[in-house]
Scaffold this motif. Structure first.
Motif, short mmCIF file in Angstrom:
data_model
loop_
_atom_site.label_atom_id
_atom_site.label_comp_id
_atom_site.label_asym_id
_atom_site.label_seq_id
_atom_site.Cartn_x
_atom_site.Cartn_y
_atom_site.Cartn_z
N ARG A 1 39.49 -4.21 15.64
CA ARG A 1 39.70 -3.21 14.79
C ARG A 1 38.38 -2.75 14.39
N CYS A 2 38.32 -1.11 14.38
CA CYS A 2 37.18 -0.38 13.67
C CYS A 2 36.96 -0.71 12.34
N GLU A 3 35.77 -1.05 12.08
CA GLU A 3 35.36 -1.55 10.75
C GLU A 3 35.69 -0.48 9.72
N ARG A 4 35.71 0.82 10.05
CA ARG A 4 35.99 1.62 8.88
C ARG A 4 37.39 2.21 8.63
N CYS A 5 38.01 2.60 9.74
CA CYS A 5 39.47 2.95 9.82
C CYS A 5 40.36 1.97 10.18
N ARG A 6 40.09 0.81 10.84
CA ARG A 6 40.87 -0.42 11.35
C ARG A 6 41.92 0.11 12.53
N LEU B 1 32.58 0.78 15.50
CA LEU B 1 33.19 1.92 15.06
C LEU B 1 34.16 2.65 16.29
N CYS B 2 35.18 3.04 16.20
CA CYS B 2 35.94 3.93 16.98
C CYS B 2 35.44 5.07 17.39
N GLY B 3 35.90 5.78 18.28
CA GLY B 3 35.25 7.08 18.70
C GLY B 3 35.68 8.18 17.45
ZN LIG Z 1 37.62 4.07 13.10
#
Ligand SMILES: [Zn+2]
Length: 196
Positions: A54-59, A66-68
């Protein structure tokens, strides 16, 4: 003892929308294809849980920390869209109209099923809103009973922080699931959002 054909048929049958006959057809198709195809298939399945996190910011699901979307500096950090599930992000991205950021809940309130506010793990969202101070949080949970209850609860929590919250407009088909809505309908639902 263990029959690989029967095992794969049983595993595929557990997928949504796949009955036992389809599972058998797919299994024989894979068996009749090049061995490399089955190996690539198995490898991709192993990688799913091995590398996707899971992306650390948006999950949302991501391969990196971090996701794209979160790592893209061109995205508008002043707009934060809260969705229920990762396919909802994909649905909104297909429309290319939304240039803000996201937050994925991975859950919806459902008191009848015993799913209360703690399942939403809003701590990370609250922290993010406090730190990033977006000018608007768009709550794009489905337009179902659970989605509406979740939206109201989140709006209540975030309004206490002084942030403007809005809700996507109605008009989505199939119980308000974003995933199954076409781009035009989704764009209209986003444009027609109202303050909560
Ligand atoms: Zn994200």
């Amino acid at each position: 003892m263990n029959d690989p054909i029967a095992e794969l048929v049983a595993l595929l049958s557990r997928l949504p929308g796949i009955g036992e006959r389809t599972a058998a057809r797919l299994t024989y198709h894979i068996l009749g294809s090049e061995p490399e195809y089955a190996q690539a298939f198995g490898h991709a399945l192993i990688e799913l849980h091995g590398r996707v996190r899971r992306c650390e910011r948006c999950r949302n699901y991501a391969v990196e920390a971090l996701c794209g979307i979160c790592s893209d500096p061109r995205r508008d950090a002043g707009l934060l869209c809260v969705v229920a599930r990762p396919p909802d992000v994909a649905a909104l991205e297909r429309g290319h109209g939304y240039r803000g950021q996201y937050y994925v809940l991975h859950a919806l309130l459902s008191p009848l099923d015993g799913i209360g506010p703690e399942a939403l793990q809003l701590g990370a969202l609250v922290e993010r809103v406090q730190r990033g101070a977006p000018r608007e949080v768009i709550i794009a949970t489905p337009l179902s009973v659970e989605g509406e209850a979740t939206a109201l609860y989140i709006a209540q929590e975030l309004r206490a922080l002084g942030v403007r919250c809005s809700r996507i407009a109605s008009g989505l088909p199939h119980g308000g699931e974003l995933e199954f809505s076409d781009q035009v309908t989704l764009a209209r639902a986003l444009e027609g959002r109202r303050d909560l």
